[in-house]
Design a protein around this motif. Sequence first.
Motif, short mmCIF file in Angstrom:
data_model
loop_
_atom_site.label_atom_id
_atom_site.label_comp_id
_atom_site.label_asym_id
_atom_site.label_seq_id
_atom_site.Cartn_x
_atom_site.Cartn_y
_atom_site.Cartn_z
N GLY A 113 28.61 9.67 -27.76
CA GLY A 113 27.98 9.06 -26.61
C GLY A 113 27.79 7.57 -26.76
N ASP A 114 27.98 7.06 -28.00
CA ASP A 114 27.85 5.62 -28.18
C ASP A 114 28.95 4.90 -27.41
OD1 ASP A 114 25.66 5.78 -29.72
OD2 ASP A 114 26.67 5.49 -31.64
N ALA A 115 28.66 3.64 -27.03
CA ALA A 115 29.64 2.87 -26.29
C ALA A 115 30.91 2.72 -27.12
CB ALA A 115 29.07 1.51 -25.93
N GLY A 116 32.07 2.82 -26.48
CA GLY A 116 33.32 2.60 -27.17
C GLY A 116 33.69 3.75 -28.09
N SER A 117 34.70 3.51 -28.93
CA SER A 117 35.23 4.56 -29.80
C SER A 117 34.94 4.31 -31.26
CB SER A 117 36.75 4.63 -29.61
OG SER A 117 37.33 3.41 -30.07
N GLY A 118 34.40 3.17 -31.60
CA GLY A 118 34.20 2.85 -33.00
C GLY A 118 35.42 2.25 -33.64
N LEU A 119 36.36 1.73 -32.85
CA LEU A 119 37.54 1.06 -33.41
C LEU A 119 37.17 -0.26 -34.07
CD1 LEU A 119 40.21 1.68 -30.63
CD2 LEU A 119 40.25 2.54 -32.98
N TYR A 120 36.00 -0.78 -33.73
CA TYR A 120 35.56 -2.07 -34.27
C TYR A 120 34.22 -1.88 -34.98
CZ TYR A 120 39.26 -3.92 -31.37
OH TYR A 120 40.49 -4.17 -30.81
N ASP A 121 34.03 -2.69 -36.01
CA ASP A 121 32.82 -2.56 -36.83
C ASP A 121 31.56 -2.87 -36.03
OD1 ASP A 121 34.33 -1.84 -39.01
OD2 ASP A 121 34.49 -3.91 -39.77
N ASP A 122 31.67 -3.81 -35.10
CA ASP A 122 30.50 -4.22 -34.33
C ASP A 122 30.96 -4.87 -33.04
OD1 ASP A 122 31.38 -6.79 -35.18
OD2 ASP A 122 30.10 -6.66 -36.96
N GLU A 123 30.00 -5.23 -32.21
CA GLU A 123 30.31 -5.78 -30.89
C GLU A 123 31.01 -7.12 -30.99
OE1 GLU A 123 29.82 -3.72 -28.57
OE2 GLU A 123 28.54 -2.37 -29.71
N VAL A 124 30.60 -7.95 -31.94
CA VAL A 124 31.18 -9.30 -32.02
C VAL A 124 32.63 -9.24 -32.48
CG1 VAL A 124 30.38 -9.78 -34.38
CG2 VAL A 124 30.76 -11.66 -32.79
N SER A 125 32.99 -8.27 -33.33
CA SER A 125 34.38 -8.13 -33.76
C SER A 125 35.27 -7.77 -32.57
CB SER A 125 34.50 -7.07 -34.84
OG SER A 125 33.75 -7.43 -35.98
N TYR A 126 34.76 -6.88 -31.74
CA TYR A 126 35.50 -6.52 -30.52
C TYR A 126 35.66 -7.73 -29.60
CZ TYR A 126 36.01 -4.67 -25.76
OH TYR A 126 36.41 -4.46 -24.47
N ALA A 167 23.40 -13.90 -30.46
CA ALA A 167 22.92 -13.37 -31.74
C ALA A 167 23.68 -12.08 -31.99
CB ALA A 167 21.42 -13.11 -31.68
N THR A 168 24.37 -11.99 -33.14
CA THR A 168 25.29 -10.87 -33.37
C THR A 168 24.70 -9.77 -34.23
OG1 THR A 168 26.25 -12.07 -35.25
CG2 THR A 168 27.29 -12.36 -33.09
N THR A 169 23.46 -9.93 -34.67
CA THR A 169 22.77 -8.87 -35.40
C THR A 169 21.39 -8.68 -34.77
OG1 THR A 169 21.72 -10.33 -37.03
CG2 THR A 169 23.95 -9.52 -37.53
N THR A 170 20.84 -7.48 -34.92
CA THR A 170 19.51 -7.25 -34.35
C THR A 170 18.46 -8.13 -35.02
OG1 THR A 170 19.23 -5.37 -35.86
CG2 THR A 170 19.99 -4.88 -33.64
N ALA A 171 18.62 -8.35 -36.33
CA ALA A 171 17.65 -9.20 -37.03
C ALA A 171 17.66 -10.60 -36.46
CB ALA A 171 17.97 -9.22 -38.53
N ARG A 172 18.87 -11.16 -36.22
CA ARG A 172 18.95 -12.50 -35.65
C ARG A 172 18.46 -12.49 -34.21
NH1 ARG A 172 18.25 -16.81 -37.73
NH2 ARG A 172 19.77 -16.30 -39.36
N GLY A 173 18.76 -11.45 -33.47
CA GLY A 173 18.28 -11.37 -32.09
C GLY A 173 16.76 -11.35 -32.03
N GLN A 174 16.13 -10.54 -32.88
CA GLN A 174 14.66 -10.48 -32.91
C GLN A 174 14.09 -11.82 -33.33
OE1 GLN A 174 12.89 -8.17 -31.76
NE2 GLN A 174 13.63 -6.11 -32.23
N GLU A 175 14.73 -12.45 -34.30
CA GLU A 175 14.23 -13.75 -34.80
C GLU A 175 14.30 -14.82 -33.72
OE1 GLU A 175 14.32 -17.70 -36.26
OE2 GLU A 175 16.18 -16.68 -35.68
N ARG A 176 15.39 -14.87 -32.94
CA ARG A 176 15.51 -15.88 -31.90
C ARG A 176 14.57 -15.59 -30.73
NH1 ARG A 176 15.74 -19.47 -34.33
NH2 ARG A 176 15.96 -20.69 -32.42
N LEU A 177 14.33 -14.30 -30.46
CA LEU A 177 13.40 -13.93 -29.41
C LEU A 177 11.99 -14.35 -29.79
CD1 LEU A 177 13.11 -12.56 -26.66
CD2 LEU A 177 12.87 -10.38 -27.83
N ALA A 178 11.63 -14.12 -31.06
CA ALA A 178 10.31 -14.54 -31.53
C ALA A 178 10.21 -16.05 -31.60
CB ALA A 178 10.03 -13.92 -32.90
N ALA A 179 11.32 -16.71 -31.96
CA ALA A 179 11.31 -18.17 -32.08
C ALA A 179 11.07 -18.84 -30.73
CB ALA A 179 12.64 -18.65 -32.67
N ALA A 180 11.51 -18.19 -29.65
CA ALA A 180 11.30 -18.76 -28.32
C ALA A 180 9.81 -18.88 -27.99
CB ALA A 180 12.01 -17.91 -27.27
#
Length: 951
Positions: free
Chosen positions: A653-666, A730-743
């Motif tokens: 049920g996850d998006a895509g097929s898993g052909l790529y390691d992560d969203e940014v690689s795709y 932000a290509t990782t959840t950690a970076r996304g959370q950090e930038r959201l908090a930084a705002a």
Amino acid sequence: MVVVRDEEWLVRATEETPDGTLVHVQGLGELVRDTTASFYTQLDQVVVSDPAKARVVADASPRYRTARLWLESTLRKTAVPLGERSLSAATRGLADTLSYQQSAVRKALDPTNLRPRILLADAVGLGKTLEIGMILSELVRRGRGDRILVVTPRHVLEQMQHELWTRFALPFVRLDTAGIQRVRQKLPATRNPFTYYRRAIISIDTLKSDRYVASLRRQRWDAVVIDESHNLSNAATLNNRLARLLARNAEALILASATPHNGKAESFAELVRLLDPSAVPPSGVLDREEVRRLVVRRHRHSPEVANAVGADWAERQEPHNVLVPATPAENAVAHELEHTWLWPDNGASPYSGPRAAFFPWTLAKAFLSSPAALQETIDGRIDRVAKDRAVPADRAQIELRALRHLRQLNEQTMRQPSAKYTRLVAYLKEIGVGPGSPTRVVVFAERLETLRWLHRSLPKDLGLPANAVELMHGGLTDDEQQGVVERFKQEQAPVRVLVTGDVASEGVNLHAQCHQLIHYDIPWSLIRIEQRNGRIDRYGQKHPPRITALLLDPNSERFAGDVRVLAKLIDKENEAHTALGDVASLMGRYDVKGEENEIRSVLAGTKQLDDVIRPVAEVAAGNDLAALFAQLFDAPGQAATEPVAPQTATEPGDAGSGLYDDEVSYLEEALREAFVDPTAPPARGGVGWRRDEAFGTAELTPPPDLVQRLDVLPQSYLAERKVTERLVLATTTARGQERLAAALRDHSGTTWPDAHYLSPLHPVLDWAADRALAALGRNEVFAVRGTVDDPTVLLVGTLTNKRGQVVSTAWLTAQFPDPETPSFVLITPHDSVRAALQELGFTTPRANPGAVPATDHLQPLVAPAVHQAAAYLEKNVFEAASRDAQQRVETWRRKLDTWDEGANVLIRRSDVQASRARIDEERELAESMAPARQLVRPLLVVVPDTEGQSK
């Protein structure tokens, strides 16, 4: 894929309208590439491409990049089936995926229901907005979220838009004052704005006006969200008229309210009826199981919640009630109120109006708020009495003399420091509010004059600049209210004290920088106290919230007793918060006005406090309607739903097929396919792509067709963060959370992050997928090499209902042991597309020694593969899926028939006749949910890797 006007298009969504089926498409041919369009099937011939006639073309790209991208993009565009129980998108945004929130999402998507309908009635602070975002994410991934309308109070419009975008990558246009003005400049006056914007957030006050009713009647929505939905239950209001209209025109309906029950069974039944008209029998008697099916209700101390929130929701401290001795001048006013107005010595109140039992307490309430509030109340009454010719002259003179004497006494209090205000200033300094300190506090008061007086006086007395004290009240525009809230959330903003009225008591998150709340005056309502406290006492609060109440304590005996009654309200709210999570059940009134009237009766001496506020233990054990709601969804010591295990990123049920390691690689591969050199600047044919894996960010210059997809976001955000000039991800959840908090900490003056998290539903990925799908010509499929012994075709089969929604999906491979005899086919089903790709050796990039030669010999394999796979699915997979779906529809039909039988007895009642019209619509909907069509598509032709190529 469809062909319309001799051009090929990718179908992005379809919707049923009063004018027929509307097909939304993206151009694929050379002349229409990057063009979006919509076609009505009644006006244009829309021809679906025949998968059995797909032409095989070889992929010569390095490491089969083109085929991998096309396959991944196709699978991302393939909707997850309606009945899929695993969560595919809800858990992959930038929000903590707590188990109790996941259980609410699963309940909303329960396949046994005809359509997603739910009332999120979680208590204050549990994160109903996040639950809304999670549900909407799942609907989008399941092909049921193309057109969404979110209706909220106007002061939380930006907050809702911010949460849906920053945490779930769902872009909505905000139709507040500025947004509506922008629409008027952009669209002709005759154009329906809801046909232009597919996803919009608008206030209920704006939307309920007659101006929009006609437009809404012609619109159908995949999903409608109505926040603070307790305001809908009165059938005689414009709010209810709007809700009924939206409920009829929406497939999914999400209502949200921490206080959905007003103590009246018929009012709560109206909310349930909005969700499902058949859930309330014609008799109107609520059915406990139907309510359980449609409503989710938990509170802070529910086991399911308490085990999940941990340190991310600090327990509040004990209430801090501060009795402030009145000054001599204030005591004089209290004595005058007591002996002349509240309990007159001569037994006759000077009040000359029809509300003799209420107005004296209006004076008392104003006095307990502030001298400024009392002055406003006195002056307003004097003005009305002087103009009211219906009041006998002698009665008017008696009241005017009493009012002027009271005003004279009150003026004495205004010439010297107010005792409560002096204590407020001292207390603010005690907790650290002052120059150079980051401490913040929200001060609630009921009267506007009190708020204005505090706003004027506090900066000077605290030694702070004027902009350190913000004022928020209902008289501000929606833009102004949203601006105040946003500044209070920002760490670098100068604001230290927010003085506000009860406009901020619902829906607003004030806990980002604040854990101190002061009731400058105490509401005569447990519900209102709970709503206020919930602004800082909520999930995400890292510091124990401290709730302080300031109570003026006059030396008049009866008045002093009243003050102590009000202090008990604070304690009672805290007790119910801990034990029940539902303070409204203590008084059984379930609305602020009703509770205020009860407390007024206690202060007037006609009732005892114990008569109107029941003990917590009694409520927990009660069996009347008011108590029932406190127990219904969360029995003491028992979780409301089963715990939900954390979900992994590779679940079905996850998006895509898993052909790529992560969203940014795709995304990066898609850019390399679409642009010769994506790192080049736009002037040289690229998008200035940059990726910093160590830092967890990527950035690009958005092309015009991507800018268009982002244009619905706030123009201030797009300008301040320069999003349309340089999109930073932000290509990782950690970076996304950090930038959201930084705002919340930076000096930009906005809480919108400078780098946005690249979650699976991000518009930039949708844009990349559209570009990748344009790589193939009309009805073509790629040929590649893989770890197979014989030529093999990968296929996907989908079963859809009459509404075009995916009911079931299956992944198969068709193997041809003897390609010279294509009629001999071995069909193998797979649990997931990833499992199928692993068998084909196509889950990781492979070196491409060159295009598969002579694909003509592969062409005869496509049609048999499609036909044999279709026959296999019909017999072994879709027959069972269709039977299961049909059974659910039949169950729903029987439920509607049962409702009809009960209605026959009461058909003369107008409300039953109106409900029967809804039931008929439900019956038509049930018919459209029946399975109707299966489609099998070839995705890939894989030939043996005879050259032994490795990864």
